[in-house]
Design a protein around this motif. Structure first.
Motif, short mmCIF file in Angstrom:
data_model
loop_
_atom_site.label_atom_id
_atom_site.label_comp_id
_atom_site.label_asym_id
_atom_site.label_seq_id
_atom_site.Cartn_x
_atom_site.Cartn_y
_atom_site.Cartn_z
N ALA A 54 -0.46 1.15 6.61
CA ALA A 54 0.32 1.15 7.85
C ALA A 54 0.29 2.51 8.54
O ALA A 54 0.40 2.59 9.77
N MET A 55 0.14 3.58 7.76
CA MET A 55 0.11 4.92 8.33
C MET A 55 -1.29 5.32 8.80
O MET A 55 -1.45 5.95 9.85
N TRP A 56 -2.30 4.97 8.02
CA TRP A 56 -3.66 5.50 8.24
C TRP A 56 -4.69 4.44 8.61
O TRP A 56 -5.81 4.79 8.97
N GLY A 57 -4.36 3.19 8.53
CA GLY A 57 -5.37 2.14 8.65
C GLY A 57 -5.72 1.75 10.07
O GLY A 57 -5.95 0.58 10.33
N TYR A 58 -5.77 2.71 10.98
CA TYR A 58 -6.09 2.42 12.37
C TYR A 58 -7.54 2.76 12.66
O TYR A 58 -8.07 3.75 12.15
N ARG A 59 -8.16 1.97 13.52
CA ARG A 59 -9.56 2.23 13.88
C ARG A 59 -9.64 3.07 15.14
O ARG A 59 -10.32 2.73 16.11
N ASN A 60 -8.91 4.17 15.15
CA ASN A 60 -8.97 5.08 16.29
C ASN A 60 -9.70 6.36 15.89
O ASN A 60 -10.19 6.49 14.76
N THR A 61 -9.75 7.31 16.78
CA THR A 61 -10.53 8.52 16.54
C THR A 61 -10.04 9.28 15.32
O THR A 61 -10.84 9.76 14.51
N ARG A 62 -8.74 9.37 15.15
CA ARG A 62 -8.20 10.18 14.05
C ARG A 62 -8.38 9.53 12.69
O ARG A 62 -8.72 10.20 11.71
N TYR A 63 -8.18 8.21 12.61
CA TYR A 63 -8.09 7.57 11.30
C TYR A 63 -9.28 6.68 10.95
O TYR A 63 -9.29 6.09 9.87
N ARG A 64 -10.26 6.56 11.82
CA ARG A 64 -11.35 5.62 11.58
C ARG A 64 -12.00 5.82 10.21
O ARG A 64 -12.31 4.85 9.51
N TYR A 65 -12.24 7.05 9.83
CA TYR A 65 -12.89 7.35 8.55
C TYR A 65 -11.88 7.77 7.48
O TYR A 65 -11.98 7.34 6.33
N PHE A 66 -10.89 8.55 7.88
CA PHE A 66 -9.89 9.01 6.92
C PHE A 66 -9.10 7.83 6.34
O PHE A 66 -8.78 7.81 5.15
N GLY A 67 -8.79 6.85 7.17
CA GLY A 67 -7.98 5.71 6.72
C GLY A 67 -8.78 4.59 6.10
O GLY A 67 -8.19 3.57 5.69
N TRP A 68 -10.09 4.77 5.98
CA TRP A 68 -10.94 3.70 5.46
C TRP A 68 -10.52 3.26 4.06
O TRP A 68 -10.41 2.07 3.77
N ALA A 69 -10.29 4.21 3.16
CA ALA A 69 -9.97 3.87 1.77
C ALA A 69 -8.65 3.10 1.67
O ALA A 69 -8.56 2.09 0.96
N ALA A 70 -7.63 3.57 2.38
CA ALA A 70 -6.34 2.88 2.35
C ALA A 70 -6.47 1.47 2.90
O ALA A 70 -5.91 0.51 2.33
N ALA A 71 -7.21 1.31 4.00
CA ALA A 71 -7.35 -0.01 4.61
C ALA A 71 -8.11 -0.97 3.69
O ALA A 71 -7.72 -2.13 3.52
N ARG A 72 -9.20 -0.49 3.09
CA ARG A 72 -10.01 -1.37 2.24
C ARG A 72 -9.26 -1.71 0.94
O ARG A 72 -9.33 -2.84 0.46
N PHE A 73 -8.57 -0.75 0.36
CA PHE A 73 -7.82 -1.02 -0.87
C PHE A 73 -6.70 -2.01 -0.59
O PHE A 73 -6.43 -2.92 -1.38
N ASP A 74 -6.05 -1.85 0.56
CA ASP A 74 -5.00 -2.80 0.94
C ASP A 74 -5.58 -4.20 1.13
O ASP A 74 -4.96 -5.19 0.73
N ASP A 75 -6.77 -4.29 1.72
CA ASP A 75 -7.42 -5.60 1.87
C ASP A 75 -7.66 -6.25 0.52
O ASP A 75 -7.45 -7.46 0.35
N VAL A 76 -8.13 -5.46 -0.44
CA VAL A 76 -8.41 -6.00 -1.77
C VAL A 76 -7.13 -6.49 -2.45
O VAL A 76 -7.07 -7.60 -3.00
N LEU A 77 -6.08 -5.67 -2.39
CA LEU A 77 -4.83 -6.04 -3.05
C LEU A 77 -4.16 -7.23 -2.38
O LEU A 77 -3.41 -7.98 -3.03
N ASN A 78 -4.40 -7.42 -1.09
CA ASN A 78 -3.74 -8.50 -0.36
C ASN A 78 -4.53 -9.80 -0.36
O ASN A 78 -4.00 -10.84 0.05
N TRP A 79 -5.79 -9.78 -0.82
CA TRP A 79 -6.66 -10.93 -0.63
C TRP A 79 -6.08 -12.20 -1.25
O TRP A 79 -5.90 -13.22 -0.56
N LEU A 80 -5.77 -12.19 -2.52
CA LEU A 80 -5.26 -13.39 -3.17
C LEU A 80 -3.82 -13.70 -2.77
O LEU A 80 -3.51 -14.87 -2.47
N PRO A 81 -2.89 -12.72 -2.75
CA PRO A 81 -1.53 -13.05 -2.30
C PRO A 81 -1.48 -13.65 -0.90
O PRO A 81 -0.68 -14.55 -0.65
N ALA A 82 -2.34 -13.17 0.01
CA ALA A 82 -2.34 -13.71 1.37
C ALA A 82 -2.72 -15.18 1.37
O ALA A 82 -2.10 -16.00 2.07
#
Length: 305
Positions: free
Chosen positions: A178-206
């Motif tokens: 929620a803090m870093w997972g934006y695809r904008n200039t600041r977070y596109r690369y820095f937030g990649w790990a948080a966004a992908r890990f969140d996707d993995v953890l949410n896949w089955l519960p979703a």
């Protein structure tokens, strides 16, 4: 203390107390720590590759201290049981989600569109200043359905599967997304790990949440909406949840929305009807019935084990 009793106590605390005030919530302290790591790592990383590595290190540095403290606690059953209840209570937000939705509905019922826009802005990332009443209704229902998965059922899933440590890791990673997972200039690369890990953890519960929404309302329409519309939505996990929930309620959600000053042409999805004021309560009711279904499943699994 059995798993069922721990979960019931935590859910009961959430129902009675709701979320603590922001300043007192452990996630508020975690957010400040994550902010320190962001400023320390991101501002030193010039290239995209370095920003991506900085994001990986920042994620590890944010989650590791809390997990280490939890795993280092002495193995005293009473202490561990009490801590488990407290951790799950802090990781779920069913009451808060309902309160936010009800606050928006109350403003709309009073005819105060400006207040409704302000209140829906607390739970959505899109800009709300120019929303129509129907836009507000759609936005709050989408948020209820999506956050039912993120803030209620995914923490429950990981708590049952991996105990307090599982719930903590999920909730912290979800916060970082929620803090870093934006695809904008600041977070596109820095937030990649948080966004992908969140996707993995949410896949089955979703997907379990989407199935639960479908099972508790218009099942056939929900499943058809999931298959038809989920691929059109940006998020691999919110897509199934929101499309199945919208189909279950026979509501037409989605459509254009404003993000960072730009209109985004989001896909329409779900059912046939435009949402009305009463549908906000219906969405909250669907999440509440899903929670009861999950509690019954946890109790049955605990009994059979």
């Amino acid at each position: 203390m059995t798993l069922t009793l721990i979960v019931l106590l935590a859910v009961g605390l959430d129902r009675c107390l709701g979320e603590p005030r922001n300043a007192l919530h452990p996630l508020a302290a975690f957010g400040r720590w994550a902010g320190i790591l962001e400023r320390s790592w991101l501002d030193l990383a010039a290239s995209p590759a370095k920003q991506r590595w900085a994001g990986i290190l920042a994620l590890l540095g944010a989650v590791a201290p809390a997990l280490s403290c939890l795993l280092a606690l002495p193995a005293i059953p009473a202490l561990q049981a009490g801590l488990a209840v407290a951790i799950l209570y802090f990781c779920i937000a069913a009451r808060s989600l309902e309160q936010h939705a009800t606050a928006v509905a109350s403003a709309l019922e009073a005819g105060d569109l400006a207040l409704a826009r302000q209140r829906v802005g607390y739970i959505v990332s899109r800009q709300t200043q120019t929303m129509s009443e129907e836009d507000v209704r759609r936005a709050v229902i989408e948020s209820v359905l999506e956050n039912g998965a993120d803030a209620v059922f995914a923490p429950l899933f990981w708590f049952v599967l991996a105990g307090p440590a599982g719930a903590v890791v999920y909730r912290l990673v979800n916060t970082l997304d929620a803090m870093w997972g934006y695809r904008n200039t600041r977070y596109r690369y820095f937030g990649w790990a948080a966004a992908r890990f969140d996707d993995v953890l949410n896949w089955l519960p979703a997907r379990l949440t989407a199935l639960s929404y479908a099972a508790l309302a218009d099942t056939g329409r929900a499943l058809r909406a999931w298959l038809q519309f989920a691929p059109l939505l940006d998020s691999p996990n919110a897509g199934p949840v929101m499309s199945a929930g919208a189909g279950a309620l026979n509501l037409r959600l989605g459509g254009p929305a404003v993000y960072h000053g730009q209109i985004k042409q989001k896909a329409w999805f779900g059912g046939d009807r435009s949402p009305e004021l009463a549908d906000i309560s219906r969405a909250c009711g669907l999440v509440q019935r899903t929670l009861w279904l999950w509690l019954a499943a946890i109790a049955l699994g605990d009994y059979l084990a």
